[in-house]
Design a protein around this motif. Structure first.
Motif, PDB file in Angstrom:
ATOM      1  N   LEU A 117      -4.554  96.635   5.333  1.00  0.00           N
ATOM      2  CA  LEU A 117      -4.057  95.281   5.602  1.00  0.00           C
ATOM      3  C   LEU A 117      -2.834  94.944   4.750  1.00  0.00           C
ATOM      4  CD1 LEU A 117      -4.758  92.540   6.968  1.00  0.00           C
ATOM      5  CD2 LEU A 117      -6.087  92.014   4.951  1.00  0.00           C
ATOM      6  N   MET A 118      -2.808  95.494   3.529  1.00  0.00           N
ATOM      7  CA  MET A 118      -1.762  95.119   2.578  1.00  0.00           C
ATOM      8  C   MET A 118      -0.432  95.831   2.832  1.00  0.00           C
ATOM      9  SD  MET A 118      -3.413  92.885   1.007  1.00  0.00           S
ATOM     10  CE  MET A 118      -2.365  92.414  -0.364  1.00  0.00           C
ATOM     11  N   ILE A 119      -0.427  96.773   3.774  1.00  0.00           N
ATOM     12  CA  ILE A 119       0.812  97.522   3.992  1.00  0.00           C
ATOM     13  C   ILE A 119       1.911  96.623   4.555  1.00  0.00           C
ATOM     14  CG2 ILE A 119       1.865  99.423   5.303  1.00  0.00           C
ATOM     15  CD1 ILE A 119      -0.887 100.853   5.068  1.00  0.00           C
ATOM     16  N   GLN A 120       1.514  95.768   5.518  1.00  0.00           N
ATOM     17  CA  GLN A 120       2.500  94.862   6.113  1.00  0.00           C
ATOM     18  C   GLN A 120       2.392  93.468   5.512  1.00  0.00           C
ATOM     19  OE1 GLN A 120       1.758  95.318  10.316  1.00  0.00           O
ATOM     20  NE2 GLN A 120       3.782  96.205  10.634  1.00  0.00           N
ATOM     21  N   SER A 121       3.513  92.853   5.282  1.00  0.00           N
ATOM     22  CA  SER A 121       3.626  91.494   4.735  1.00  0.00           C
ATOM     23  C   SER A 121       2.540  91.135   3.714  1.00  0.00           C
ATOM     24  CB  SER A 121       3.668  90.449   5.850  1.00  0.00           C
ATOM     25  OG  SER A 121       2.648  90.649   6.795  1.00  0.00           O
ATOM     26  N   PRO A 122       2.534  91.857   2.572  1.00  0.00           N
ATOM     27  CA  PRO A 122       1.501  91.590   1.561  1.00  0.00           C
ATOM     28  C   PRO A 122       1.525  90.167   1.013  1.00  0.00           C
ATOM     29  CG  PRO A 122       3.156  93.138   0.730  1.00  0.00           C
ATOM     30  CD  PRO A 122       3.416  92.958   2.184  1.00  0.00           C
ATOM     31  N   GLU A 123       2.700  89.528   0.974  1.00  0.00           N
ATOM     32  CA  GLU A 123       2.742  88.159   0.420  1.00  0.00           C
ATOM     33  C   GLU A 123       1.971  87.199   1.318  1.00  0.00           C
ATOM     34  OE1 GLU A 123       5.636  89.797   1.058  1.00  0.00           O
ATOM     35  OE2 GLU A 123       6.181  90.445  -0.973  1.00  0.00           O
ATOM     36  N   ARG A 124       2.219  87.334   2.629  1.00  0.00           N
ATOM     37  CA  ARG A 124       1.540  86.458   3.584  1.00  0.00           C
ATOM     38  C   ARG A 124       0.025  86.685   3.528  1.00  0.00           C
ATOM     39  NH1 ARG A 124       2.068  83.497   8.323  1.00  0.00           N
ATOM     40  NH2 ARG A 124       0.489  83.986   9.896  1.00  0.00           N
ATOM     41  N   VAL A 125      -0.368  87.962   3.471  1.00  0.00           N
ATOM     42  CA  VAL A 125      -1.799  88.296   3.422  1.00  0.00           C
ATOM     43  C   VAL A 125      -2.426  87.698   2.160  1.00  0.00           C
ATOM     44  CG1 VAL A 125      -3.435  90.193   3.146  1.00  0.00           C
ATOM     45  CG2 VAL A 125      -1.605  90.372   4.840  1.00  0.00           C
ATOM     46  N   GLN A 126      -1.728  87.863   1.042  1.00  0.00           N
ATOM     47  CA  GLN A 126      -2.247  87.361  -0.229  1.00  0.00           C
ATOM     48  C   GLN A 126      -2.427  85.846  -0.208  1.00  0.00           C
ATOM     49  OE1 GLN A 126      -0.328  89.533  -3.150  1.00  0.00           O
ATOM     50  NE2 GLN A 126      -1.317  88.567  -4.893  1.00  0.00           N
ATOM     51  N   GLU A 127      -1.459  85.165   0.420  1.00  0.00           N
ATOM     52  CA  GLU A 127      -1.527  83.715   0.514  1.00  0.00           C
ATOM     53  C   GLU A 127      -2.755  83.296   1.327  1.00  0.00           C
ATOM     54  OE1 GLU A 127       2.420  82.114   1.513  1.00  0.00           O
ATOM     55  OE2 GLU A 127       1.314  80.595   2.667  1.00  0.00           O
ATOM     56  N   ILE A 128      -2.998  83.989   2.437  1.00  0.00           N
ATOM     57  CA  ILE A 128      -4.154  83.658   3.276  1.00  0.00           C
ATOM     58  C   ILE A 128      -5.457  83.968   2.529  1.00  0.00           C
ATOM     59  CG2 ILE A 128      -5.373  84.195   5.430  1.00  0.00           C
ATOM     60  CD1 ILE A 128      -2.619  84.683   6.718  1.00  0.00           C
ATOM     61  N   LEU A 129      -5.485  85.094   1.800  1.00  0.00           N
ATOM     62  CA  LEU A 129      -6.699  85.442   1.051  1.00  0.00           C
ATOM     63  C   LEU A 129      -6.999  84.390  -0.025  1.00  0.00           C
ATOM     64  CD1 LEU A 129      -6.290  89.315   0.693  1.00  0.00           C
ATOM     65  CD2 LEU A 129      -7.872  88.077   2.192  1.00  0.00           C
ATOM     66  N   LEU A 130      -5.948  83.886  -0.642  1.00  0.00           N
ATOM     67  CA  LEU A 130      -6.151  82.817  -1.634  1.00  0.00           C
ATOM     68  C   LEU A 130      -6.685  81.565  -0.964  1.00  0.00           C
ATOM     69  CD1 LEU A 130      -3.081  83.290  -3.994  1.00  0.00           C
ATOM     70  CD2 LEU A 130      -5.504  83.446  -4.617  1.00  0.00           C
ATOM     71  N   GLY A 131      -6.138  81.252   0.207  1.00  0.00           N
ATOM     72  CA  GLY A 131      -6.617  80.097   0.975  1.00  0.00           C
ATOM     73  C   GLY A 131      -8.088  80.232   1.317  1.00  0.00           C
ATOM     74  N   LEU A 132      -8.507  81.448   1.677  1.00  0.00           N
ATOM     75  CA  LEU A 132      -9.915  81.681   2.004  1.00  0.00           C
ATOM     76  C   LEU A 132     -10.779  81.470   0.775  1.00  0.00           C
ATOM     77  CD1 LEU A 132      -9.524  84.844   4.267  1.00  0.00           C
ATOM     78  CD2 LEU A 132     -10.319  82.587   5.007  1.00  0.00           C
ATOM     79  N   ARG A 133     -10.295  81.977  -0.358  1.00  0.00           N
ATOM     80  CA  ARG A 133     -11.068  81.814  -1.585  1.00  0.00           C
ATOM     81  C   ARG A 133     -11.202  80.342  -1.960  1.00  0.00           C
ATOM     82  NH1 ARG A 133     -10.303  84.978  -7.173  1.00  0.00           N
ATOM     83  NH2 ARG A 133      -8.392  83.811  -7.342  1.00  0.00           N
ATOM     84  N   GLN A 134     -10.100  79.595  -1.759  1.00  0.00           N
ATOM     85  CA  GLN A 134     -10.162  78.159  -2.070  1.00  0.00           C
ATOM     86  C   GLN A 134     -11.181  77.451  -1.179  1.00  0.00           C
ATOM     87  OE1 GLN A 134      -6.055  77.063  -1.839  1.00  0.00           O
ATOM     88  NE2 GLN A 134      -5.631  77.959  -3.853  1.00  0.00           N
ATOM     89  N   MET A 135     -11.328  77.972   0.041  1.00  0.00           N
ATOM     90  CA  MET A 135     -12.311  77.402   0.971  1.00  0.00           C
ATOM     91  C   MET A 135     -13.729  77.754   0.537  1.00  0.00           C
ATOM     92  SD  MET A 135     -11.630  77.958   4.991  1.00  0.00           S
ATOM     93  CE  MET A 135      -9.916  78.190   5.159  1.00  0.00           C
TER      94      MET A 135
END
Ligand code: C2E
Ligand code: MG
Ligand code: MG
Ligand code: MG
Length: 279
Positions: free
Chosen positions: A150-168
């Motif tokens: 998953l991290m191969i493409q657009s890692p910044e966007r993925v990381q942002e979404i993963l942080l959002g999930l954690r905040q949820m």
């Protein structure tokens, strides 16, 4: 005239030579309709505590049955859903359906697989939020399984979404761990709560590669313990594997030894608190 004939032959070759191609197009057309036709279903496979044998969760696994094509394996249709982008609406259906089902489980969490496409297109955070709100499932009862690729493409966007999930309050597990492009710095950069040790390591325990498989599983367990992560071993088929994995310190186990994925699986009903079963 010759040219026209040659063109005709070329066309015939194109049309005829495509039996396989026709089958592929038919498969893709059927898949494109499958969601509206109600042909998808989820099966659930329990995830068991290695020490106590208690159920700690279940993974939702997508199934497709088409009246003409029969039952087709996820290994065959998931890549097509991913390539065509259909995984975005189908994945949203999976999230809603799995959360709805797990909301009847009395606190047993459900694990849902995600594809990279769902991070690139559509509104994954919005979809997860609506699946939770619509079902009333507490966020800590949803675990999302992602893979290292998953991290191969657009890692910044993925990381942002993963942080959002954690905040949820939703947890993220790294699936098929140890197979992909394993980059340990990934574990520092993305907020995961557990590792699912790939089935190939468990399978290797049964074969001649026992010593190296054990060494690798032990290393993954040590890493997880140091980082405060859960470990799940997938594809546990035999009692000897259960014992060995438990002794190696793997905390959670999943596989045919416990139960195959099933449409009708439900956790054992909870004992009402304060009530002790008569012996
Ligand atoms: P996965 O997430 O690694 O799921 C585990 C796979 O191992 C499942 O295959 C499960 O049926 C199988 N399995 C469980 N226990 C055993 C065992 O003891 N022995 C063996 N040989 N196999 C076992 P399945 O259901 O065919 O799914 C294959 C893959 O398809 C999944 O691998 C996952 O990557 C993907 N997938 C399934 N459902 C979804 C979904 O809803 N969304 C997405 N994006 N991918 C999905
Ligand atoms: Mg999985
Ligand atoms: Mg896996
Ligand atoms: Mg897999």
């Amino acid at each position: 005239l010759d040219d026209a004939r040659e063109q005709g032959h070329a066309l015939a070759r194109y049309q005829g030579g495509g039996e396989e191609r026709q089958a592929t197009l038919h498969f893709e057309a059927a898949l494109a309709d499958a969601l509206n036709q109600g042909e998808f279903d989820l099966h659930y496979q329990p995830i068991t505590d290695a020490a106590s044998g208690l159920v700690r969760g279940a993974e939702a696994l997508l199934r497709w049955h088409n009246p003409e094509l029969g039952f087709r394996s996820p290994a065959e249709f998931i890549p097509v859903l991913e390539r065509t982008g259909l995984i975005v609406p189908v994945g949203a259906w999976v999230l809603h359906e799995a959360c709805r089902r797990a909301s009847t489980w009395g606190g047993v969490p459900v694990a849902v697989n995600l594809s990279a496409r769902q991070f690139q297109q559509g509104d994954l955070l919005g979809t997860v939020r609506s699946a939770l709100q619509g079902s009333g499932l507490p966020p800590e009862c949803l675990k999302l399984e992602i893979t290292e690729s998953l991290m191969i493409q657009s890692p910044e966007r993925v990381q942002e979404i993963l942080l959002g999930l954690r905040q949820m309050g939703v947890q993220v597990m790294l699936d098929d761990f140890g197979t992909g492009y394993s980059n340990l710095s990934l574990l520092r950069n993305i907020p995961v709560s557990g590792l699912k040790i790939d089935r190939s390591f468990v399978t290797a325990l049964e074969r001649g590669e026992n010593a190296s498989a054990q060494a690798m599983i032990r290393a993954i367990v040590q890493l997880s313990e140091a980082l405060g992560l859960d470990t799940v071993a997938e594809g546990v088929e035999h009692a000897e594997e259960h014992q060995l994995l438990r002794d190696l310190g793997v905390t959670l186990l999943q596989g045919y030894h416990f139960a195959p994925p099933s449409a009708t699986w439900n956790p054992e009903p909870h004992c009402p608190s304060g009530v002790v079963a008569a012996v």
